[in-house]
Design a protein around this motif. Structure first.
Motif, PDB file in Angstrom:
ATOM      1  N   ASP A 297      -4.993   2.633  -5.879  1.00 14.06           N
ATOM      2  CA  ASP A 297      -4.397   1.311  -6.127  1.00 14.06           C
ATOM      3  C   ASP A 297      -3.975   0.720  -4.792  1.00 14.06           C
ATOM      4  O   ASP A 297      -3.175   1.323  -4.062  1.00 14.06           O
ATOM      5  CB  ASP A 297      -3.181   1.465  -7.055  1.00 14.06           C
ATOM      6  CG  ASP A 297      -2.631   0.104  -7.479  1.00 14.06           C
ATOM      7  OD1 ASP A 297      -3.418  -0.860  -7.506  1.00 14.06           O
ATOM      8  OD2 ASP A 297      -1.429   0.021  -7.763  1.00 14.06           O
ATOM      9  N   PHE A 298      -4.528  -0.448  -4.473  1.00 15.80           N
ATOM     10  CA  PHE A 298      -4.242  -1.085  -3.180  1.00 15.80           C
ATOM     11  C   PHE A 298      -3.708  -2.499  -3.384  1.00 15.80           C
ATOM     12  O   PHE A 298      -3.845  -3.093  -4.465  1.00 15.80           O
ATOM     13  CB  PHE A 298      -5.521  -1.163  -2.314  1.00 15.80           C
ATOM     14  CG  PHE A 298      -6.097   0.175  -1.981  1.00 15.80           C
ATOM     15  CD1 PHE A 298      -5.496   0.981  -1.035  1.00 15.80           C
ATOM     16  CD2 PHE A 298      -7.243   0.635  -2.613  1.00 15.80           C
ATOM     17  CE1 PHE A 298      -6.030   2.221  -0.718  1.00 15.80           C
ATOM     18  CE2 PHE A 298      -7.781   1.867  -2.306  1.00 15.80           C
ATOM     19  CZ  PHE A 298      -7.175   2.664  -1.354  1.00 15.80           C
ATOM     20  N   SER A 299      -3.156  -3.045  -2.283  1.00 13.47           N
ATOM     21  CA  SER A 299      -2.755  -4.454  -2.290  1.00 13.47           C
ATOM     22  C   SER A 299      -4.002  -5.327  -2.302  1.00 13.47           C
ATOM     23  O   SER A 299      -5.105  -4.878  -1.977  1.00 13.47           O
ATOM     24  CB  SER A 299      -1.916  -4.767  -1.045  1.00 13.47           C
ATOM     25  OG  SER A 299      -2.701  -4.612   0.120  1.00 13.47           O
ATOM     26  N   SER A 300      -3.825  -6.592  -2.664  1.00 13.46           N
ATOM     27  CA  SER A 300      -4.978  -7.504  -2.726  1.00 13.46           C
ATOM     28  C   SER A 300      -5.634  -7.657  -1.366  1.00 13.46           C
ATOM     29  O   SER A 300      -6.866  -7.775  -1.252  1.00 13.46           O
ATOM     30  CB  SER A 300      -4.532  -8.874  -3.252  1.00 13.46           C
ATOM     31  OG  SER A 300      -3.510  -9.419  -2.427  1.00 13.46           O
ATOM     32  N   GLU A 301      -4.829  -7.647  -0.299  1.00 14.18           N
ATOM     33  CA  GLU A 301      -5.386  -7.782   1.049  1.00 14.18           C
ATOM     34  C   GLU A 301      -6.252  -6.576   1.400  1.00 14.18           C
ATOM     35  O   GLU A 301      -7.350  -6.720   1.943  1.00 14.18           O
ATOM     36  CB  GLU A 301      -4.252  -7.932   2.068  1.00 14.18           C
ATOM     37  CG  GLU A 301      -4.732  -8.155   3.496  1.00 14.18           C
ATOM     38  CD  GLU A 301      -3.591  -8.281   4.480  1.00 14.18           C
ATOM     39  OE1 GLU A 301      -2.445  -7.987   4.086  1.00 14.18           O
ATOM     40  OE2 GLU A 301      -3.836  -8.680   5.625  1.00 14.18           O
ATOM     41  N   THR A 302      -5.759  -5.395   1.068  1.00 12.06           N
ATOM     42  CA  THR A 302      -6.519  -4.183   1.355  1.00 12.06           C
ATOM     43  C   THR A 302      -7.774  -4.100   0.493  1.00 12.06           C
ATOM     44  O   THR A 302      -8.843  -3.680   0.958  1.00 12.06           O
ATOM     45  CB  THR A 302      -5.637  -2.948   1.124  1.00 12.06           C
ATOM     46  OG1 THR A 302      -4.475  -3.042   1.950  1.00 12.06           O
ATOM     47  CG2 THR A 302      -6.387  -1.670   1.459  1.00 12.06           C
ATOM     48  N   LEU A 303      -7.653  -4.508  -0.763  1.00 11.49           N
ATOM     49  CA  LEU A 303      -8.832  -4.524  -1.642  1.00 11.49           C
ATOM     50  C   LEU A 303      -9.925  -5.428  -1.082  1.00 11.49           C
ATOM     51  O   LEU A 303     -11.113  -5.072  -1.097  1.00 11.49           O
ATOM     52  CB  LEU A 303      -8.436  -4.988  -3.044  1.00 11.49           C
ATOM     53  CG  LEU A 303      -7.735  -3.950  -3.928  1.00 11.49           C
ATOM     54  CD1 LEU A 303      -7.265  -4.605  -5.225  1.00 11.49           C
ATOM     55  CD2 LEU A 303      -8.667  -2.783  -4.237  1.00 11.49           C
TER      56      LEU A 303
ATOM     57  N   ASP B 214       0.834  -1.209   0.000  1.00 12.69           N
ATOM     58  CA  ASP B 214       0.000   0.000   0.000  1.00 12.69           C
ATOM     59  C   ASP B 214       0.870   1.261   0.000  1.00 12.69           C
ATOM     60  O   ASP B 214       0.528   2.267  -0.631  1.00 12.69           O
ATOM     61  CB  ASP B 214      -0.925   0.004   1.219  1.00 12.69           C
ATOM     62  CG  ASP B 214      -2.011  -1.053   1.110  1.00 12.69           C
ATOM     63  OD1 ASP B 214      -2.333  -1.452  -0.026  1.00 12.69           O
ATOM     64  OD2 ASP B 214      -2.531  -1.487   2.157  1.00 12.69           O
ATOM     65  N   THR B 215       1.990   1.174   0.766  1.00 11.81           N
ATOM     66  CA  THR B 215       2.903   2.328   0.791  1.00 11.81           C
ATOM     67  C   THR B 215       3.503   2.576  -0.596  1.00 11.81           C
ATOM     68  O   THR B 215       3.596   3.724  -1.064  1.00 11.81           O
ATOM     69  CB  THR B 215       4.030   2.085   1.812  1.00 11.81           C
ATOM     70  OG1 THR B 215       3.453   1.878   3.105  1.00 11.81           O
ATOM     71  CG2 THR B 215       4.974   3.272   1.866  1.00 11.81           C
ATOM     72  N   ILE B 216       3.887   1.435  -1.243  1.00 13.71           N
ATOM     73  CA  ILE B 216       4.457   1.558  -2.588  1.00 13.71           C
ATOM     74  C   ILE B 216       3.405   2.035  -3.579  1.00 13.71           C
ATOM     75  O   ILE B 216       3.670   2.860  -4.465  1.00 13.71           O
ATOM     76  CB  ILE B 216       5.042   0.204  -3.034  1.00 13.71           C
ATOM     77  CG1 ILE B 216       6.234  -0.161  -2.151  1.00 13.71           C
ATOM     78  CG2 ILE B 216       5.467   0.242  -4.499  1.00 13.71           C
ATOM     79  CD1 ILE B 216       6.757  -1.566  -2.373  1.00 13.71           C
ATOM     80  N   LYS B 217       2.165   1.515  -3.383  1.00 20.06           N
ATOM     81  CA  LYS B 217       1.090   1.845  -4.323  1.00 20.06           C
ATOM     82  C   LYS B 217       0.377   3.157  -3.981  1.00 20.06           C
ATOM     83  O   LYS B 217      -0.537   3.576  -4.695  1.00 20.06           O
ATOM     84  CB  LYS B 217       0.049   0.716  -4.317  1.00 20.06           C
ATOM     85  CG  LYS B 217       0.545  -0.599  -4.880  1.00 20.06           C
ATOM     86  CD  LYS B 217      -0.483  -1.693  -4.634  1.00 20.06           C
ATOM     87  CE  LYS B 217      -0.047  -3.027  -5.205  1.00 20.06           C
ATOM     88  NZ  LYS B 217      -0.131  -3.097  -6.647  1.00 20.06           N
TER      89      LYS B 217
END
Length: 341
Positions: free
Chosen positions: A258-264, A158-161
């Motif tokens: 844009d999020f990680s799959s876990e955050t999505l 998430d930080t990267i995205k």
């Protein structure tokens, strides 16, 4: 006188012997002839009757005695048989008691053996239970570590995205003319003319995800745009929320973070609840990274987890009635997922 004298002497010396026999006549001995002659005939007859009566009594006594002896002999035989039978019974009982004792000893040995085996089995079961408990605790620690690692990885992603914008609905191949960066500039110019002239908004990278296009996939792949700063991303997304309808060459598209799959996944889990709140005009929003925010009784409430939301809802009867069905459905889904695991 001489005759009387001889009679007296004869009375002193005379002996009468009677021998029992089968004949009716009685033999009279040891009487001298003179004495017998001198006895009167009546006395002799009387004596003979007396002797016969005595003989008869003796015979009856002898017969009774013989019967008694025979009875005693018979009883003795019966007693002897009873004693033999008793001895046999005692011997049989002794054998039975010995067998019973042996059987009891065998049963004791068997019970002792079974007790020992049960003790060993209990020790093994206890050992297995301890191992199972250790394994369960180890698995729980591993699962917790995995969850923590996933959370850390998700946060890193998430930080990267965080400066990224995800564009949904751009048809495949449209980027062949201008490239993805050119298409993003076209989106800004078509929907946000003021932002398109902002020279500080720089696109560092643009690509579709996943990298390979699946021919069976009906919807186009998403376009990920990486901007130079998070501030510019938030500015563009805010304008997109205000405009609501975003298009590219007249076709509707969507702009999201844009999020990680876990955050999505965590954000998707708020959708049903947010939809109900939206219908009740509670102005719900899903904040970064996966928090639910809405207005209740004039105050803005924010929740990081459904458990916290349930605890709050339990204190608000009106809100509880509003979200009763959707929260119950969410609980059932969670239970089904736990059972499948």
């Amino acid at each position: 006188m001489p005759n009387n004298k001889r009679k007296n002497q004869g009375n002193k010396n005379k002996e009468v012997t009677m021998t029992p026999s089968n004949e009716k006549d009685t033999t009279i001995q040891d009487y001298e002839d003179d004495d017998i002659e001198e006895m009167q005939e009546a006395d002799l007859k009387k004596l003979i009757r007396t002797l016969r009566s005595s003989q008869k009594q003796i015979l009856e006594l002898h017969k009774a005695l013989m019967d008694k002896i025979e009875n005693l002999s018979h009883e003795n035989e019966i007693l002897r048989r009873n004693q033999n039978e008793m001895k046999q019974l005692v011997q049989q009982e002794t054998v039975i008691m010995t067998e019973v004792k042996n059987s009891i000893d065998q049963m004791k040995n068997t019970i002792e053996s079974l007790t020992n085996r049960m003790g060993e089995a209990e020790e093994r079961i206890s050992d297995l239970e301890d191992r199972e408990q250790e394994r369960t605790q180890s698995d729980q620690r591993k699962e917790e570590e995995i969850r923590n690692l996933k959370h850390i990885v998700g946060n890193l992603q998430d930080t990267i995205k965080k400066p990224n914008i995800r564009v949904l609905g751009v048809p495949e191949g449209m980027e062949r003319e201008k490239g993805l960066e050119g298409l993003f500039s076209e989106i800004l110019a078509e929907n946000f003319p003021g932002l398109e002239k902002d020279r500080d908004i720089l696109v560092q990278e643009a690509h579709r995800t996943p990298n390979k296009h699946d021919q069976k996939r009906s919807s186009p792949r998403h376009v990920v745009i990486k901007l130079s700063t998070v501030k510019h991303k938030e500015k563009i997304l805010k304008c997109a929320r205000e405009k609501r309808q975003i298009t590219l060459r007249g076709s509707p598209i969507r702009l999201t973070a844009d999020f990680s799959s876990e955050t999505l996944q965590a954000r998707r889990e708020w959708r049903d609840i947010a939809q109900v709140l939206r219908e009740k005009n509670c102005q719900p929003r899903i904040l970064y990274p996966a928090k639910l925010s809405f207005v209740n009784e004039g105050e803005i409430k924010t929740f990081h987890s459904k458990q916290k939301l349930k605890e709050f809802v339990a204190t608000r009867p009106a809100l509880q009635k509003m979200l009763k069905d959707v929260l119950h459905t969410e609980t059932q889904k969670h239970s089904q997922q736990y059972e499948r695991r």
